[in-house]
Motif scaffolding. Sequence first.
Motif, PDB file in Angstrom:
ATOM      1  N   HIS A  13       0.847  -1.188   0.000  1.00 28.99           N
ATOM      2  CA  HIS A  13       0.000   0.000   0.000  1.00 28.99           C
ATOM      3  C   HIS A  13       0.882   1.237   0.000  1.00 28.99           C
ATOM      4  O   HIS A  13       1.987   1.226   0.523  1.00 28.99           O
ATOM      5  CB  HIS A  13      -0.901   0.005   1.235  1.00 28.99           C
ATOM      6  CG  HIS A  13      -1.730  -1.236   1.344  1.00 28.99           C
ATOM      7  ND1 HIS A  13      -2.917  -1.398   0.695  1.00 28.99           N
ATOM      8  CD2 HIS A  13      -1.507  -2.400   2.013  1.00 28.99           C
ATOM      9  CE1 HIS A  13      -3.420  -2.599   0.968  1.00 28.99           C
ATOM     10  NE2 HIS A  13      -2.587  -3.223   1.764  1.00 28.99           N
ATOM     11  N   GLU A  14       0.414   2.312  -0.575  1.00 26.01           N
ATOM     12  CA  GLU A  14       1.198   3.532  -0.711  1.00 26.01           C
ATOM     13  C   GLU A  14       0.590   4.647   0.132  1.00 26.01           C
ATOM     14  O   GLU A  14      -0.549   4.579   0.564  1.00 26.01           O
ATOM     15  CB  GLU A  14       1.218   3.979  -2.188  1.00 26.01           C
ATOM     16  CG  GLU A  14       1.787   2.945  -3.131  1.00 26.01           C
ATOM     17  CD  GLU A  14       3.277   2.728  -2.916  1.00 26.01           C
ATOM     18  OE1 GLU A  14       3.940   3.643  -2.400  1.00 26.01           O
ATOM     19  OE2 GLU A  14       3.759   1.632  -3.263  1.00 26.01           O
ATOM     20  N   LEU A  15       1.408   5.705   0.336  1.00 25.29           N
ATOM     21  CA  LEU A  15       0.861   6.915   0.937  1.00 25.29           C
ATOM     22  C   LEU A  15      -0.156   7.508  -0.028  1.00 25.29           C
ATOM     23  O   LEU A  15       0.005   7.460  -1.236  1.00 25.29           O
ATOM     24  CB  LEU A  15       1.976   7.938   1.184  1.00 25.29           C
ATOM     25  CG  LEU A  15       3.014   7.584   2.249  1.00 25.29           C
ATOM     26  CD1 LEU A  15       4.064   8.679   2.315  1.00 25.29           C
ATOM     27  CD2 LEU A  15       2.371   7.388   3.597  1.00 25.29           C
ATOM     28  N   VAL A  25      -1.528   7.820   5.717  1.00 22.09           N
ATOM     29  CA  VAL A  25      -1.004   6.479   5.523  1.00 22.09           C
ATOM     30  C   VAL A  25      -2.149   5.494   5.400  1.00 22.09           C
ATOM     31  O   VAL A  25      -3.107   5.533   6.179  1.00 22.09           O
ATOM     32  CB  VAL A  25      -0.110   6.086   6.719  1.00 22.09           C
ATOM     33  CG1 VAL A  25       0.464   4.689   6.527  1.00 22.09           C
ATOM     34  CG2 VAL A  25       1.016   7.091   6.878  1.00 22.09           C
ATOM     35  N   ASP A  26      -2.043   4.626   4.422  1.00 28.31           N
ATOM     36  CA  ASP A  26      -3.030   3.565   4.280  1.00 28.31           C
ATOM     37  C   ASP A  26      -3.101   2.772   5.582  1.00 28.31           C
ATOM     38  O   ASP A  26      -2.065   2.447   6.174  1.00 28.31           O
ATOM     39  CB  ASP A  26      -2.605   2.665   3.122  1.00 28.31           C
ATOM     40  CG  ASP A  26      -3.557   1.507   2.928  1.00 28.31           C
ATOM     41  OD1 ASP A  26      -3.359   0.481   3.616  1.00 28.31           O
ATOM     42  OD2 ASP A  26      -4.466   1.621   2.110  1.00 28.31           O
ATOM     43  N   VAL A  33       3.724  -1.222   9.682  1.00 25.53           N
ATOM     44  CA  VAL A  33       4.830  -0.477  10.268  1.00 25.53           C
ATOM     45  C   VAL A  33       4.824  -0.614  11.785  1.00 25.53           C
ATOM     46  O   VAL A  33       5.867  -0.848  12.412  1.00 25.53           O
ATOM     47  CB  VAL A  33       4.774   1.008   9.855  1.00 25.53           C
ATOM     48  CG1 VAL A  33       5.782   1.834  10.661  1.00 25.53           C
ATOM     49  CG2 VAL A  33       5.054   1.162   8.367  1.00 25.53           C
ATOM     50  N   ALA A  34       3.659  -0.479  12.398  1.00 23.18           N
ATOM     51  CA  ALA A  34       3.565  -0.584  13.857  1.00 23.18           C
ATOM     52  C   ALA A  34       4.011  -1.961  14.337  1.00 23.18           C
ATOM     53  O   ALA A  34       4.726  -2.082  15.344  1.00 23.18           O
ATOM     54  CB  ALA A  34       2.134  -0.299  14.311  1.00 23.18           C
ATOM     55  N   ARG A  35       3.606  -2.994  13.634  1.00 23.77           N
ATOM     56  CA  ARG A  35       3.997  -4.352  14.014  1.00 23.77           C
ATOM     57  C   ARG A  35       5.502  -4.549  13.870  1.00 23.77           C
ATOM     58  O   ARG A  35       6.156  -5.118  14.752  1.00 23.77           O
ATOM     59  CB  ARG A  35       3.230  -5.359  13.160  1.00 23.77           C
ATOM     60  CG  ARG A  35       3.485  -6.827  13.548  1.00 23.77           C
ATOM     61  CD  ARG A  35       2.535  -7.765  12.816  1.00 23.77           C
ATOM     62  NE  ARG A  35       2.641  -7.658  11.373  1.00 23.77           N
ATOM     63  CZ  ARG A  35       1.692  -7.132  10.588  1.00 23.77           C
ATOM     64  NH1 ARG A  35       0.577  -6.667  11.123  1.00 23.77           N
ATOM     65  NH2 ARG A  35       1.849  -7.078   9.278  1.00 23.77           N
ATOM     66  N   PRO A 198      10.058   5.542   7.923  1.00 27.32           N
ATOM     67  CA  PRO A 198       9.452   6.773   8.454  1.00 27.32           C
ATOM     68  C   PRO A 198       8.078   7.044   7.865  1.00 27.32           C
ATOM     69  O   PRO A 198       7.823   6.803   6.681  1.00 27.32           O
ATOM     70  CB  PRO A 198      10.460   7.858   8.070  1.00 27.32           C
ATOM     71  CG  PRO A 198      11.266   7.272   6.964  1.00 27.32           C
ATOM     72  CD  PRO A 198      11.321   5.806   7.219  1.00 27.32           C
ATOM     73  N   GLN A 199       7.227   7.550   8.728  1.00 29.50           N
ATOM     74  CA  GLN A 199       5.864   7.920   8.371  1.00 29.50           C
ATOM     75  C   GLN A 199       5.749   9.444   8.395  1.00 29.50           C
ATOM     76  O   GLN A 199       6.646  10.142   8.879  1.00 29.50           O
ATOM     77  CB  GLN A 199       4.889   7.283   9.366  1.00 29.50           C
ATOM     78  CG  GLN A 199       5.002   5.761   9.439  1.00 29.50           C
ATOM     79  CD  GLN A 199       4.700   5.081   8.113  1.00 29.50           C
ATOM     80  OE1 GLN A 199       3.558   5.027   7.683  1.00 29.50           O
ATOM     81  NE2 GLN A 199       5.739   4.567   7.446  1.00 29.50           N
TER      82      GLN A 199
END
Length: 219
Positions: A13-15, A25-26, A33-35, A198-199
Motif C-alpha cells: 500500500h502507498e501513501l 497512511v493507508d 509499520v507498527a507491528r 518513516p511515516q
Amino acid sequence: MSRSYASPPCFSHELSEGADGAEVVDPQTARDVARWRKAERARLIGMRLAVSADERVRTAERVMAKLDVLIREIETPVVSTYWPFRGELDLRPWMTRLTNEGARVVLPVVVAKDAPLVFREWRPRCRMERGVWNIPVPAEREVQVPNVVISPVVGIDAAGFRLGHGGGFYDQTLAAMEQDHLVIGIGHPSARIATIYPQPYDVPMDVVVLGDETWRRPR
C-alpha cells in the motif's frame, strides 16, 4: 561486520493524499509499520540491556565528549536531556557539569497521552517526583523551553529518523516547537539500523551521536 535486521513490513500500500492535501497512511501500511517497529524495538532494547555496565559508562563518556563540542555552537544553552531508562546512556554526570558551568538543564515530562512533552528545570539535588513509567521528573512545575533537545534513541537510521519507545511524545513535541532548536539523537552503537520506515508524523534528528560515530542529517 555485517548487521542483521528484523524482517521489514510489507508495503504493497502507498501513501495517499487526504482532502486537505496532507499525506495520510493507508491503514494496512500503518499496521504493518507498527507491528515491525514493535518487534524491532524489542530486539534493540534487548541488545542494549545486554551491554555491560562498564561498556555503557565508556560509551556514555564518548558521547558526552561529543555533546560538549555540539553545545559550544549554542550561545545560551537550555538543554533538554533525560533520566536514563532501560539501558539508555547515563548523562547525569554531564548534566551536573553543565549546570556548574552556567547552562540550564531541563527534563521532559509527560502531561497527557497524545500531547507534547513539557520541560521542567533540573538542578543537582532538586526535588523530584515519579512520572510516567516511574521515571523521576523535577517536581517544580514552571515550564521551560529548550533550545537543545537531546533525545535518546532505541534505533536510528541514516536519514536521522528515530525509533523510540513507541509513545510518539518526542515527535509531537518537536513538531509543536516554534523557536529554533538543535535536536540531537544519542544512543548505543547498536542503535543504528537501515531504516525505521518513516511515516509522515516522524521528525528526524539534526545530529546523531552513537558512541564514536557522529553524523548530521542530510539536507
